[in-house]
Design a protein around this motif. Structure first.
Motif, PDB file in Angstrom:
ATOM      1  N   LYS A  85       0.885  -1.201  -0.218  1.00 21.45           N
ATOM      2  CA  LYS A  85      -0.073   0.121   0.018  1.00 21.45           C
ATOM      3  C   LYS A  85       0.811   1.297   0.095  1.00 21.45           C
ATOM      4  CE  LYS A  85      -3.398  -0.210   2.759  1.00 21.45           C
ATOM      5  NZ  LYS A  85      -4.270  -0.348   3.780  1.00 21.45           N
ATOM      6  N   ARG A  86       2.153   1.390   0.355  1.00 23.21           N
ATOM      7  CA  ARG A  86       2.828   2.443   0.588  1.00 23.21           C
ATOM      8  C   ARG A  86       3.009   3.253  -0.705  1.00 23.21           C
ATOM      9  NH1 ARG A  86       8.559   0.963   3.389  1.00 23.21           N
ATOM     10  NH2 ARG A  86       6.937   0.284   4.894  1.00 23.21           N
ATOM     11  N   PRO A  87       3.352   2.749  -1.854  1.00 24.79           N
ATOM     12  CA  PRO A  87       3.542   3.602  -2.981  1.00 24.79           C
ATOM     13  C   PRO A  87       2.177   4.268  -3.077  1.00 24.79           C
ATOM     14  CG  PRO A  87       4.439   1.577  -3.644  1.00 24.79           C
ATOM     15  CD  PRO A  87       3.628   1.376  -2.247  1.00 24.79           C
ATOM     16  N   ALA A  88       1.127   3.789  -3.135  1.00 22.64           N
ATOM     17  CA  ALA A  88      -0.086   4.537  -3.295  1.00 22.64           C
ATOM     18  C   ALA A  88      -0.344   5.473  -2.104  1.00 22.64           C
ATOM     19  CB  ALA A  88      -1.375   3.539  -3.313  1.00 22.64           C
ATOM     20  N   LEU A  89       0.050   5.192  -1.206  1.00 27.77           N
ATOM     21  CA  LEU A  89      -0.113   6.182   0.224  1.00 27.77           C
ATOM     22  C   LEU A  89       0.792   7.345  -0.239  1.00 27.77           C
ATOM     23  CD1 LEU A  89      -1.392   7.096   2.989  1.00 27.77           C
ATOM     24  CD2 LEU A  89       0.555   5.561   3.859  1.00 27.77           C
ATOM     25  N   ILE A  90       2.086   7.157  -0.358  1.00 27.30           N
ATOM     26  CA  ILE A  90       2.997   8.364  -0.591  1.00 27.30           C
ATOM     27  C   ILE A  90       2.545   8.975  -1.915  1.00 27.30           C
ATOM     28  CG2 ILE A  90       5.273   8.758  -1.174  1.00 27.30           C
ATOM     29  CD1 ILE A  90       6.060   6.186   0.602  1.00 27.30           C
ATOM     30  N   THR A  91       2.138   8.497  -2.932  1.00 28.87           N
ATOM     31  CA  THR A  91       1.496   8.883  -3.999  1.00 28.87           C
ATOM     32  C   THR A  91       0.386  10.068  -3.549  1.00 28.87           C
ATOM     33  OG1 THR A  91       2.383   7.421  -5.717  1.00 28.87           O
ATOM     34  CG2 THR A  91       0.471   8.907  -6.476  1.00 28.87           C
ATOM     35  N   GLY A  92      -0.358   9.589  -2.704  1.00 25.34           N
ATOM     36  CA  GLY A  92      -1.608  10.312  -2.095  1.00 25.34           C
ATOM     37  C   GLY A  92      -1.291  11.487  -1.312  1.00 25.34           C
ATOM     38  N   ILE A  93       0.067  11.189  -0.588  1.00 26.90           N
ATOM     39  CA  ILE A  93       0.411  12.509   0.267  1.00 26.90           C
ATOM     40  C   ILE A  93       1.087  13.414  -0.750  1.00 26.90           C
ATOM     41  CG2 ILE A  93       2.271  12.902   1.807  1.00 26.90           C
ATOM     42  CD1 ILE A  93       1.803  10.008   3.046  1.00 26.90           C
TER      43      ILE A  93
END
Length: 146
Positions: A85-93
């Motif tokens: 999930k981390r890449p999607a979360l960082i992208t969202g941030i």
């Protein structure tokens, strides 16, 4: 390993999301064109143009942000070889930081648009994670035709 697992997905997802947002905004400008003679690169003209837009234009703008950030999160999820999930979360941030920057430097748009654009980015990217994970699972569950 970290490049394909985290850096590439975040960069690709963020770039795709931002490019799609810009295209969506251009489509909105075509749908709600400024008056003849209005120069959108002049601050006074831009402020005047924004004040003439109907609420529908701002709702469509937010829908554009949600769709584009969801796609960005899905792209960030599909690139790594494993489920994370981390890449999607960082992208969202990162996209949320862009929305904050936009709100700070475009204070003439309605406050509710600025607030909603900041609020929807991370949940939209996480929705993109769910979409991307579902696409990955569907792809791996399709039997080979060999």
């Amino acid at each position: 390993m970290k490049f394909k697992s985290y850096i590439l997905p975040v960069v690709a997802g963020t770039m795709a999301g931002v490019m799609l947002q810009v295209l969506g905004e251009k489509a909105l400008h075509a749908t709600y064109p400024p008056a003849v003679g209005v120069q959108l690169n002049a601050k006074e003209d831009y402020v005047s143009y924004i004040s003439t837009l109907p609420v529908t234009a701002f709702i469509l703008l937010l829908v554009n942000y949600i769709i584009c950030t969801t796609i960005a999160g899905a792209i960030a999820t599909l690139i790594p070889d494993h489920d994370t999930k981390r890449p999607a979360l960082i992208t969202g941030i990162i996209i949320t930081l862009g929305a904050i920057f936009n709100a700070m430097f475009m204070p003439f748009q309605p406050m509710w648009v600025s607030a909603m654009s900041i609020i929807v980015m991370i949940p939209s990217a996480l929705l993109g994670y769910i979409v991307g994970r579902s696409m990955r699972q569907r792809k791996t569950s399709i039997p080979s035709s060999r």
